[in-house]
Design a protein around this motif. Structure first.
Motif, mmCIF file in Angstrom:
data_model
loop_
_atom_site.group_PDB
_atom_site.id
_atom_site.type_symbol
_atom_site.label_atom_id
_atom_site.label_comp_id
_atom_site.label_asym_id
_atom_site.label_seq_id
_atom_site.Cartn_x
_atom_site.Cartn_y
_atom_site.Cartn_z
ATOM 1 N N PRO A 7 0.837 -1.202 0.000
ATOM 2 C CA PRO A 7 0.000 0.000 0.000
ATOM 3 C C PRO A 7 0.869 1.249 0.000
ATOM 4 O O PRO A 7 1.978 1.256 0.533
ATOM 5 C CB PRO A 7 -0.800 -0.128 1.303
ATOM 6 N N ARG A 8 0.354 2.301 -0.608
ATOM 7 C CA ARG A 8 1.115 3.543 -0.756
ATOM 8 C C ARG A 8 0.626 4.585 0.238
ATOM 9 O O ARG A 8 -0.568 4.879 0.294
ATOM 10 C CB ARG A 8 0.962 4.061 -2.176
ATOM 11 N N ASP A 38 8.474 0.219 7.767
ATOM 12 C CA ASP A 38 8.603 -1.018 8.542
ATOM 13 C C ASP A 38 7.276 -1.768 8.620
ATOM 14 O O ASP A 38 7.263 -2.991 8.800
ATOM 15 C CB ASP A 38 9.096 -0.709 9.962
ATOM 16 N N ALA A 39 6.174 -1.031 8.494
ATOM 17 C CA ALA A 39 4.846 -1.649 8.524
ATOM 18 C C ALA A 39 4.423 -2.164 7.154
ATOM 19 O O ALA A 39 3.302 -2.669 7.007
ATOM 20 C CB ALA A 39 3.821 -0.646 9.044
ATOM 21 N N GLY A 40 5.286 -2.013 6.139
ATOM 22 C CA GLY A 40 4.994 -2.574 4.836
ATOM 23 C C GLY A 40 4.472 -1.599 3.808
ATOM 24 O O GLY A 40 4.006 -2.018 2.737
ATOM 25 N N PHE A 41 4.573 -0.299 4.078
ATOM 26 C CA PHE A 41 4.074 0.718 3.153
ATOM 27 C C PHE A 41 5.179 1.208 2.222
ATOM 28 O O PHE A 41 6.352 1.270 2.605
ATOM 29 C CB PHE A 41 3.516 1.920 3.921
ATOM 30 N N ASP A 42 4.783 1.566 1.025
ATOM 31 C CA ASP A 42 5.618 2.341 0.116
ATOM 32 C C ASP A 42 5.310 3.806 0.417
ATOM 33 O O ASP A 42 4.172 4.253 0.207
ATOM 34 C CB ASP A 42 5.265 1.985 -1.329
ATOM 35 N N VAL A 43 6.288 4.565 0.926
ATOM 36 C CA VAL A 43 6.019 5.875 1.521
ATOM 37 C C VAL A 43 6.644 6.999 0.708
ATOM 38 O O VAL A 43 7.797 6.911 0.287
ATOM 39 C CB VAL A 43 6.561 5.943 2.965
ATOM 40 N N ALA A 44 5.862 8.058 0.533
ATOM 41 C CA ALA A 44 6.375 9.319 -0.012
ATOM 42 C C ALA A 44 6.070 10.417 1.001
ATOM 43 O O ALA A 44 5.029 10.391 1.660
ATOM 44 C CB ALA A 44 5.716 9.647 -1.354
ATOM 45 N N VAL A 45 6.981 11.373 1.128
ATOM 46 C CA VAL A 45 6.791 12.521 2.024
ATOM 47 C C VAL A 45 6.779 13.776 1.176
ATOM 48 O O VAL A 45 7.669 13.984 0.346
ATOM 49 C CB VAL A 45 7.906 12.607 3.084
#
Length: 223
Positions: A7-8, A38-45
């Motif tokens: 999930p993103r 760490d929780a499995g997300f694909d992250v953008a800031v």
């Protein structure tokens, strides 16, 4: 860890109009992004610019980590951003609002309804920051099995909260119980009042709470 089908998450970090001298939104947004990864997300800031949410439809989770700074530009410039947040939440899009998000987007006609409450100047306040034990309520996937929650953080008090929110974490102050984490009825929205600084996220239980909130919001089992 993130993978091809992760999930993103889009973390919106406060700057300029949505920043202040008391919160390091860049640092806390980085800490949040690390926990979400760490929780499995694909992250953008992204920082708060008027077009920061132009592609919000590509995000599975919107995380708002912003405050309320001086409004020295035109409210109309920001209206499209607020409309995108409104439409995302109205369509069932998950929103995780953190700490000073209770004060942010004062120029939005919709944000208080999306978040289920608000900090109100002259009424809301907090005791001095310090180590505190928060009361964790069982009976919800976010908090079941979390264990004791002891965090060096601010304790937001006397927020104006919608009557139909479901409180998951509370603290007692002045002879009353105050919600710290809540779920908004009828929406996939969580407000979490913790997270004043990066020290908050150094507490294992607090970091676990953040990961649980995010995973629950996108329909994944909390871990």
């Amino acid at each position: 860890m993130p993978g091809p089908t992760s999930p993103r998450a889009l973390v919106l970090a406060g700057r300029a109009r949505y920043a202040d001298p008391w919160h390091d939104h860049a640092a806390t947004s980085h800490a949040v992004a690390c926990e979400l990864a760490d929780a499995g997300f694909d992250v953008a800031v992204r920082s708060t610019f008027p077009d920061a949410l132009a592609d919000l439809r590509a995000a599975d989770l919107l995380v708002v980590n912003a405050g309320q700074g001086p409004a020295d530009d035109d409210d109309a410039v920001w209206r499209p951003l607020h409309e995108r947040v409104r439409d995302h939440a109205a369509a069932g899009g998950p929103v995780l609002a953190l700490h000073q998000a209770a004060m942010t987007f004062a120029d939005s006609p919709w944000w208080s309804d999306v978040m289920g409450g608000r900090w109100v100047e002259g009424r809301s306040w907090h005791p001095p920051q310090g180590v505190a034990t928060f009361d964790v309520r069982a009976g919800h996937p976010v908090t079941d099995g979390l264990g004791p929650l002891v965090v060096d953080d601010e304790r937001y008090t006397d927020l104006v909260v919608a009557p139909d929110v479901h409180a998951l974490v509370t603290h007692d102050e002045g002879g009353a119980t105050h919600p710290v984490v809540w779920v908004v009825a009828g929406r996939r929205v969580v407000y979490d009042a913790l997270g004043h600084d990066v020290g908050s996220y150094a507490a294992p239980a607090r970091a676990a709470l953040l990961r649980r909130e995010a995973r629950w919001l996108v329909g994944l089992p909390p871990t």
